[in-house]
Design a protein around this motif. Structure first.
Motif, PDB file in Angstrom:
ATOM      1  N   UNK A  47       0.764  -1.276  -0.153  1.00 19.26           N
ATOM      2  CA  UNK A  47       0.340  -0.299   0.180  1.00 19.26           C
ATOM      3  C   UNK A  47       0.676   0.886  -0.320  1.00 19.26           C
ATOM      4  N   UNK A  48       0.760   2.468  -0.651  1.00 23.28           N
ATOM      5  CA  UNK A  48       1.469   3.429  -0.758  1.00 23.28           C
ATOM      6  C   UNK A  48      -0.015   4.514  -0.375  1.00 23.28           C
ATOM      7  N   UNK A  49       1.116   5.090   0.716  1.00 21.56           N
ATOM      8  CA  UNK A  49       0.572   6.545   1.103  1.00 21.56           C
ATOM      9  C   UNK A  49       0.510   8.217   0.442  1.00 21.56           C
ATOM     10  N   UNK A  50      -0.264   8.436  -0.816  1.00 20.42           N
ATOM     11  CA  UNK A  50       0.724   9.660  -1.126  1.00 20.42           C
ATOM     12  C   UNK A  50      -0.198  11.082   0.252  1.00 20.42           C
ATOM     13  N   UNK A  51       0.512  12.727   0.037  1.00 22.46           N
ATOM     14  CA  UNK A  51       0.045  13.180  -0.070  1.00 22.46           C
ATOM     15  C   UNK A  51       0.207  14.803  -0.465  1.00 22.46           C
ATOM     16  N   UNK A  52       0.087  15.667   0.804  1.00 26.20           N
ATOM     17  CA  UNK A  52       0.229  17.462   0.007  1.00 26.20           C
ATOM     18  C   UNK A  52       0.482  18.054   0.945  1.00 26.20           C
ATOM     19  N   UNK A  53       1.996  17.870   1.852  1.00 26.04           N
ATOM     20  CA  UNK A  53       2.303  18.089   2.939  1.00 26.04           C
ATOM     21  C   UNK A  53       2.085  17.108   3.921  1.00 26.04           C
ATOM     22  N   UNK A  54       0.874  17.293   4.875  1.00 27.15           N
ATOM     23  CA  UNK A  54       0.976  16.433   5.723  1.00 27.15           C
ATOM     24  C   UNK A  54      -0.464  15.859   5.931  1.00 27.15           C
ATOM     25  N   UNK A  55      -1.213  16.367   4.421  1.00 27.90           N
ATOM     26  CA  UNK A  55      -2.289  15.730   4.377  1.00 27.90           C
ATOM     27  C   UNK A  55      -2.692  15.056   3.741  1.00 27.90           C
ATOM     28  N   UNK A  56      -3.701  13.542   4.050  1.00 27.05           N
ATOM     29  CA  UNK A  56      -3.213  12.306   3.387  1.00 27.05           C
ATOM     30  C   UNK A  56      -4.426  12.382   2.322  1.00 27.05           C
ATOM     31  N   UNK A  57      -3.653  12.125   1.101  1.00 27.45           N
ATOM     32  CA  UNK A  57      -4.393  11.983  -0.157  1.00 27.45           C
ATOM     33  C   UNK A  57      -5.354  10.759  -0.508  1.00 27.45           C
ATOM     34  N   UNK A  58      -4.407   9.970  -0.908  1.00 30.80           N
ATOM     35  CA  UNK A  58      -5.052   8.728  -0.945  1.00 30.80           C
ATOM     36  C   UNK A  58      -4.068   7.187   0.135  1.00 30.80           C
ATOM     37  N   UNK A  59      -4.331   5.976   0.104  1.00 31.15           N
ATOM     38  CA  UNK A  59      -3.116   4.769   0.446  1.00 31.15           C
ATOM     39  C   UNK A  59      -4.134   3.871  -0.385  1.00 31.15           C
ATOM     40  N   UNK A  60      -3.396   3.458  -1.089  1.00 33.62           N
ATOM     41  CA  UNK A  60      -3.185   2.883  -2.273  1.00 33.62           C
ATOM     42  C   UNK A  60      -2.948   1.275  -2.363  1.00 33.62           C
ATOM     43  N   UNK A  61      -3.498   0.434  -2.444  1.00 29.21           N
ATOM     44  CA  UNK A  61      -2.989  -0.811  -2.978  1.00 29.21           C
ATOM     45  C   UNK A  61      -3.778  -1.841  -4.407  1.00 29.21           C
ATOM     46  N   UNK A  62      -3.247  -2.502  -4.398  1.00 29.00           N
ATOM     47  CA  UNK A  62      -4.121  -3.875  -5.689  1.00 29.00           C
ATOM     48  C   UNK A  62      -5.266  -3.573  -5.001  1.00 29.00           C
ATOM     49  N   UNK A  63      -5.542  -3.788  -3.931  1.00 28.04           N
ATOM     50  CA  UNK A  63      -7.133  -4.725  -4.080  1.00 28.04           C
ATOM     51  C   UNK A  63      -8.303  -2.910  -3.270  1.00 28.04           C
ATOM     52  N   UNK A  64      -7.627  -2.038  -3.743  1.00 26.03           N
ATOM     53  CA  UNK A  64      -8.749  -0.835  -2.889  1.00 26.03           C
ATOM     54  C   UNK A  64      -7.354   0.516  -2.752  1.00 26.03           C
ATOM     55  N   UNK A  65      -8.623   1.527  -3.291  1.00 28.93           N
ATOM     56  CA  UNK A  65      -8.070   2.935  -2.978  1.00 28.93           C
ATOM     57  C   UNK A  65      -7.976   3.099  -2.488  1.00 28.93           C
ATOM     58  N   UNK A  66      -7.629   4.358  -0.870  1.00 28.86           N
ATOM     59  CA  UNK A  66      -9.038   4.996  -0.375  1.00 28.86           C
ATOM     60  C   UNK A  66      -7.892   6.361  -0.647  1.00 28.86           C
TER      61      UNK A  66
END
Length: 253
Positions: A47-66
């Motif tokens: 699962x890969x976590x991406x941010x804008x500063x310290x705000x979490x934008x998404x947590x994405x894996x092959x199973x799902x994207x939050x």
């Protein structure tokens, strides 16, 4: 005299500079979780976590994207998309409401199992709740005892059939998501997603620390969940062994 005065001023400036540099610097305040690798029953995925500063934008894996939406510094909505690499189907959303002081007031889940939970804060360490499970057509009520922004106890009073009342214990280290903007305001919400086995977005229960175990209040020898941790040099988990080592998360910052 002028030379003496200049030397005196210079000495003061150097002294102030030395004092400032001696102030401790929190080396953990900017640590953000970038990736997890989950292993369970011989399978693994990341699962890969991406941010804008310290705000979490998404947590994405092959199973799902939050995906995460913010209102100011509060997380206002989380959306779950299944199979993001193919059909990318929206499976559920959760929307959050907050009190003027920033505490979580209510969350509403829209999915195949709709759920609404409202919180009422009593004193400094008690939070009452009413949860309505629409599909099952019942309400259940109870309360949390809170210590240092962590759930220490959950007490079930009446209603349907949620988990029995439990007691939580924590380590003294750093939760992987403690620096994510708005994360620590959702610690009550994460109880429901772990207790109902819904798929939340956190790696483990906790706000700033990590949950070690949940045990029944009536019978402390009955431990529902026990996690063990391996930590990095900054006190963040690098390995979380879950459920008697049947699953594990490997964490990267």
């Amino acid at each position: 005299m002028k030379k003496i005065a200049l030397l005196f001023c210079l000495a003061i400036l150097l002294s102030c500079s030395s004092d400032d540099s001696s102030q401790p610097h929190d080396t953990t305040a900017d640590v953000l979780l970038k990736k997890t690798i989950t292993q369970s029953n011989g399978n693994s995925y990341e699962t890969l976590f991406t941010y804008d500063g310290k705000k979490l934008l998404q947590a994405r894996s092959v199973k799902e994207n939050k995906k995460f939406n913010y209102s100011g510094n509060n997380i206002s909505k989380i959306s779950w998309y299944t199979n993001p690499d193919t059909d990318n189907t929206l499976s559920q959303t959760v929307e959050f409401e907050y009190l003027p002081d920033g505490k979580l007031k209510k969350f509403k889940q829209e999915s195949d199992n709709p759920l609404t939970v409202e919180f009422t804060y009593v004193g400094q360490d008690t939070v009452n709740f009413v949860a309505r499970a629409y599909r099952s057509s019942y309400d259940f009520v109870g309360y949390f005892t809170v210590r240092d922004n962590e759930i220490s106890e959950y007490v079930y009073l009446n209603g349907g059939r949620p988990r029995p009342s439990v007691k939580y214990t924590y380590d003294s280290k750093n939760h992987p998501l403690k620096n994510v903007t708005g994360y620590n305001k959702l610690f009550l919400y994460h109880y429901f997603y772990n207790s109902a086995h819904f798929n939340g977005f956190t790696t483990n229960v906790g706000s700033s620390k990590n949950c070690i175990s949940n045990s029944l209040i009536q019978d402390p020898s009955v431990i529902e969940v026990m996690n063990t941790y391996e930590y990095n040099e900054n006190g963040f988990p690098k390995v979380i062994n879950k459920d008697s080592n049947s699953a594990a998360d490997y964490l990267f910052y």
